[in-house]
Write a protein that holds these residues in place. Sequence first.
Motif, PDB file in Angstrom:
ATOM      1  N   THR A   1      32.249  25.197  25.306  1.00 31.76           N
ATOM      2  CA  THR A   1      31.509  26.348  25.828  1.00 31.76           C
ATOM      3  C   THR A   1      32.732  27.656  25.486  1.00 31.76           C
ATOM      4  N   GLU A   2      34.008  27.768  25.331  1.00 33.11           N
ATOM      5  CA  GLU A   2      34.121  28.714  24.720  1.00 33.11           C
ATOM      6  C   GLU A   2      34.327  28.753  23.287  1.00 33.11           C
ATOM      7  N   GLU A   3      34.196  28.052  22.432  1.00 34.64           N
ATOM      8  CA  GLU A   3      34.167  28.178  21.085  1.00 34.64           C
ATOM      9  C   GLU A   3      32.755  28.598  20.923  1.00 34.64           C
ATOM     10  N   TYR A   4      31.142  28.049  22.211  1.00 35.33           N
ATOM     11  CA  TYR A   4      30.501  28.722  21.432  1.00 35.33           C
ATOM     12  C   TYR A   4      30.571  30.387  22.045  1.00 35.33           C
ATOM     13  N   ASP A   5      31.239  30.716  22.555  1.00 35.13           N
ATOM     14  CA  ASP A   5      31.194  31.806  23.368  1.00 35.13           C
ATOM     15  C   ASP A   5      31.786  33.075  22.746  1.00 35.13           C
ATOM     16  N   LEU A   6      32.813  33.223  21.583  1.00 33.06           N
ATOM     17  CA  LEU A   6      33.563  33.611  20.603  1.00 33.06           C
ATOM     18  C   LEU A   6      33.231  32.954  19.476  1.00 33.06           C
ATOM     19  N   THR A   7      31.852  32.655  18.863  1.00 38.72           N
ATOM     20  CA  THR A   7      31.227  32.553  18.061  1.00 38.72           C
ATOM     21  C   THR A   7      29.912  33.416  18.384  1.00 38.72           C
ATOM     22  N   PHE A   8      29.037  33.126  19.207  1.00 37.57           N
ATOM     23  CA  PHE A   8      28.517  34.318  19.826  1.00 37.57           C
ATOM     24  C   PHE A   8      28.738  35.714  19.835  1.00 37.57           C
ATOM     25  N   ARG A   9      29.392  35.677  20.576  1.00 35.18           N
ATOM     26  CA  ARG A   9      30.657  37.552  20.445  1.00 35.18           C
ATOM     27  C   ARG A   9      30.417  37.907  19.226  1.00 35.18           C
ATOM     28  N   SER A  10      30.923  36.993  18.130  1.00 32.77           N
ATOM     29  CA  SER A  10      31.226  37.427  16.065  1.00 32.77           C
ATOM     30  C   SER A  10      30.042  37.715  16.138  1.00 32.77           C
ATOM     31  N   LEU A  11      28.564  37.021  16.112  1.00 34.40           N
ATOM     32  CA  LEU A  11      27.596  37.356  15.673  1.00 34.40           C
ATOM     33  C   LEU A  11      26.917  38.292  16.356  1.00 34.40           C
ATOM     34  N   VAL A  12      26.947  38.754  17.503  1.00 37.43           N
ATOM     35  CA  VAL A  12      26.480  40.208  18.603  1.00 37.43           C
ATOM     36  C   VAL A  12      27.398  41.282  17.564  1.00 37.43           C
ATOM     37  N   ALA A  13      28.258  40.942  17.405  1.00 43.39           N
ATOM     38  CA  ALA A  13      29.257  42.122  17.564  1.00 43.39           C
ATOM     39  C   ALA A  13      29.099  42.631  16.381  1.00 43.39           C
ATOM     40  N   LEU A  14      28.100  41.930  15.033  1.00 44.73           N
ATOM     41  CA  LEU A  14      28.084  42.372  13.377  1.00 44.73           C
ATOM     42  C   LEU A  14      27.380  44.220  13.603  1.00 44.73           C
ATOM     43  N   GLU A  15      27.060  44.139  13.423  1.00 47.79           N
ATOM     44  CA  GLU A  15      26.019  45.053  13.535  1.00 47.79           C
ATOM     45  C   GLU A  15      25.114  45.538  14.560  1.00 47.79           C
ATOM     46  N   PRO A  16      26.375  45.928  15.915  1.00 43.48           N
ATOM     47  CA  PRO A  16      25.752  45.934  17.278  1.00 43.48           C
ATOM     48  C   PRO A  16      24.897  46.972  17.781  1.00 43.48           C
ATOM     49  N   PHE A  17      24.965  47.623  16.915  1.00 35.83           N
ATOM     50  CA  PHE A  17      23.403  48.865  17.399  1.00 35.83           C
ATOM     51  C   PHE A  17      22.011  47.948  16.875  1.00 35.83           C
ATOM     52  N   LYS A  18      21.867  47.507  15.663  1.00 40.01           N
ATOM     53  CA  LYS A  18      20.748  47.400  14.763  1.00 40.01           C
ATOM     54  C   LYS A  18      20.319  45.549  15.861  1.00 40.01           C
ATOM     55  N   MET A  19      21.949  44.629  16.217  1.00 40.69           N
ATOM     56  CA  MET A  19      21.761  43.561  16.977  1.00 40.69           C
ATOM     57  C   MET A  19      20.635  44.455  18.288  1.00 40.69           C
ATOM     58  N   ASP A  20      21.131  45.437  18.956  1.00 38.51           N
ATOM     59  CA  ASP A  20      20.263  45.756  20.542  1.00 38.51           C
ATOM     60  C   ASP A  20      19.205  46.359  19.659  1.00 38.51           C
ATOM     61  N   ALA A  21      18.808  46.586  18.958  1.00 35.60           N
ATOM     62  CA  ALA A  21      17.043  47.250  18.464  1.00 35.60           C
ATOM     63  C   ALA A  21      16.404  46.120  18.148  1.00 35.60           C
ATOM     64  N   VAL A  22      17.463  44.925  17.217  1.00 35.47           N
ATOM     65  CA  VAL A  22      16.277  43.876  16.731  1.00 35.47           C
ATOM     66  C   VAL A  22      15.368  43.124  18.828  1.00 35.47           C
ATOM     67  N   VAL A  23      16.864  43.422  18.945  1.00 36.63           N
ATOM     68  CA  VAL A  23      16.922  42.127  20.231  1.00 36.63           C
ATOM     69  C   VAL A  23      15.604  43.043  21.448  1.00 36.63           C
ATOM     70  N   LYS A  24      15.885  44.511  21.215  1.00 38.74           N
ATOM     71  CA  LYS A  24      14.805  44.953  22.253  1.00 38.74           C
ATOM     72  C   LYS A  24      13.156  45.728  21.032  1.00 38.74           C
ATOM     73  N   GLY A  25      12.890  45.176  20.202  1.00 38.81           N
ATOM     74  CA  GLY A  25      12.334  44.909  19.615  1.00 38.81           C
ATOM     75  C   GLY A  25      11.652  46.086  18.260  1.00 38.81           C
ATOM     76  N   THR A  26      12.488  46.689  18.283  1.00 37.83           N
ATOM     77  CA  THR A  26      12.315  48.100  17.125  1.00 37.83           C
ATOM     78  C   THR A  26      13.239  48.202  16.233  1.00 37.83           C
ATOM     79  N   GLN A  27      13.721  47.121  16.178  1.00 40.17           N
ATOM     80  CA  GLN A  27      13.764  46.545  14.301  1.00 40.17           C
ATOM     81  C   GLN A  27      13.767  44.674  14.221  1.00 40.17           C
ATOM     82  N   LYS A  28      13.591  44.821  13.224  1.00 38.86           N
ATOM     83  CA  LYS A  28      13.080  43.058  12.359  1.00 38.86           C
ATOM     84  C   LYS A  28      14.616  42.469  12.250  1.00 38.86           C
TER      85      LYS A  28
END
Lengths: 150, 161
Positions: B80-107
């Motif tokens: 679980t801890e390994e999934y956690d860290l990979t998840f954090r690494s992934l979502v933090a690569l481009e945080p503002f774009k990630m935010d926009a993608v999840v909110k559906g304002t960017q593809k």
Amino acid sequence: MSDRREALGPEVKGTRSGPTHRPGQPCTYCHDGSQEQEFSVAGTVYATRDGKQPVQGARVSLKDATGTTFVAETNCAGNFFVRPKTWSPVFPLSTTVTYKDQTLIMESKVHREASCAACHGKVTSRTSAGPIFLWDDVNPPPADLPGGCK
Amino acid sequence: MSRLVALLLGATLGCSSVDQSSVTIATPDRAQFPLVADAISPSCATLDCHGQVGRNFRMYWQRGLRLDPAARPGEGETTTEEYDLTFRSLVALEPFKMDAVVKGTQKPDSLTLVRKARGTEAHKGGAMNPIGSDADRCLVSWLSGAIDTAACNAAAGKPAP
């Protein structure tokens, strides 16, 4: 000299230079074509996990992304290497090591690293899968296994 | 959008009255992330690629880089801890774009992660997850909020339920 090259340290005293030197080390850290001849893939095969006994005559089968397969054979140090003029693979590679009826299939593909030892270091750790080996305690190596340079 | 993640930015910057010590972004569903991680790890998380500590996108995986100093590649399961860290690494690569993608304002393909995996942007590893591949559909569907479980399982080599 690059840091990673320097980190390998000096040659073991009494070791002949050539294809049997530095077994278990990441060959292409030096054999990258800048100072030493380039290898497209290279590594070392051992009998067991402790990486003490090299396996001579193991066949390392490498299949690249285009479906081309190249088979290299290990020498008395357990080393094998492939020169680009002989085979220049397109990564990723699928790898199988065989010795007679013993076969080891690598679960993961090799995506970019030309030196097996970059991931298969002498010491197993959280960042290293440890030496490439063919036998274990349940299925021990044959007593007459060749390997080790005279 | 399933959850918000605060990205710590270290000490408070400057004299602004706005709290700049953290930023909150929307992220895809962490609970479903193991399906995605298992799908993309075989092509991305090997020890010679993103299973290295020096990567911006650092991935932990059962057959690759391990978190516990006593753990070894190929042993046990991804924790679980390994999934956690990979998840954090992934979502933090481009945080503002990630935010926009999840909110559906960017593809989803506005994310470098998606383009590199597809090979539509320069990527040392090439097109590891081409457009429309199981791993690509898994990742993109998760980013879009409706994970394609069948695609994830197929990419991970798991049998269909």
